[in-house]
Design a protein around this motif. Structure first.
Motif, short mmCIF file in Angstrom:
data_model
loop_
_atom_site.label_atom_id
_atom_site.label_comp_id
_atom_site.label_asym_id
_atom_site.label_seq_id
_atom_site.Cartn_x
_atom_site.Cartn_y
_atom_site.Cartn_z
N GLY A 146 12.46 36.68 52.13
CA GLY A 146 12.92 35.60 53.01
C GLY A 146 13.89 34.73 52.25
O GLY A 146 14.47 35.15 51.24
N SER B 232 8.21 33.01 55.66
CA SER B 232 8.56 33.84 54.50
C SER B 232 7.45 34.84 54.21
O SER B 232 6.26 34.54 54.39
N GLY C 295 12.62 35.98 47.39
CA GLY C 295 12.26 35.20 48.57
C GLY C 295 10.89 35.55 49.11
O GLY C 295 10.62 35.38 50.31
#
Length: 253
Positions: free
Chosen positions: A170, A5, A38
């Motif tokens: 992410g 991420s 994210g």
């Protein structure tokens, strides 16, 4: 294999924050927005209006994280030195940006209103991409992965809303809580073992005392998979109940 991420760091710049005179509300707001995108927030640092510190910290964190967001220090006064320091960090001149000047000029009646102090807000690192400021006109800017924004919360929020669409996130982390009445000291070993069994999840323990004096401890699980969080939450419930406590499961919305 899943890609890691994106990560982020927030730099809060200003002596007024460190003195306690001004309370930092920007970090919490940005943290919530980044989580929803994210993007994993890994650090929040508050640093003084000291050029050497700003330059060194910017260079450190921009090499470590996908994104860096700064707040504060881009106004018209002598202690607003963030833009100049970003230029030094990137090794480029700090100079009048004609596009930023034109934006400022649109806010005033004549060129005479563009005082040297106001023109500081249009003096940016060479090559900076502007971040629009729909509230008070004076723009923020981006240099590579460093986004420099105002310290005034309303302005920072408007600036971030303008750039959020260009950020690449992410998987969004969900939070699943289990609230019980067993003290941290009694569940610590069990939680450590649970974290070892599920290294891809974030497992945190957060005790508190309620207004009525009763004790509660919230175990918060974070991860992208709702079903898996629910499965692990049942392990936490079993751990607490196995120690003679009671627990309530609070799944994410």
């Amino acid at each position: 294999m899943d890609q890691p991420s994106p990560t982020a760091c927030i730099l809060v710049v200003g002596n007024e924050i460190l003195s306690g005179r001004t309370k930092d509300t920007n970090s919490g707001w940005l943290a919530e927005r980044l989580t929803k995108l994210g993007i994993r927030l890994r650090e929040i640092r508050t640093i003084p209006d000291v050029a050497e510190t700003i330059v060194a910290v910017v260079n450190e964190v921009r090499a470590k994280y996908t994104y860096v967001f700064t707040s504060g220090g881009i106004g018209p006064t002598h202690d607003d030195i963030t833009a100049e320091c970003i230029a030094k960090a990137f090794g480029v001149p700090w100079e009048l940006n004609l596009e930023a000047r034109a934006i400022l000029r649109s806010n005033y009646a004549s060129d005479d209103d563009l005082t040297p102090a106001r023109l500081r807000m249009a003096t940016l690192p060479r090559g900076a991409a502007l971040i629009a400021n729909p509230v008070s006109k004076a723009p923020g800017f981006r240099m590579e992965n460093v986004y420099t924004m105002a310290g005034v919360p309303r302005v920072l929020q408007a600036m971030f809303d303008g750039i959020a669409g260009e950020l690449v996130g992410g998987p969004v982390l969900l939070a699943h809580s289990v609230v019980g009445n067993v003290a941290e000291g009694r569940i610590a070993d069990g939680l450590a073992a649970l974290q070892a069994r599920h290294p891809d999840l974030d497992v945190g323990s957060y005790p508190n005392v309620r207004p009525d004096g009763s004790f509660r401890n919230a175990v918060v699980l974070r991860g992208p998979d709702r079903a898996r969080l629910a499965t692990v939450a049942r392990e936490v419930v079993s751990l607490i109940e196995g120690l003679g406590g009671t627990a309530s499961d609070e799944p994410p919305l």
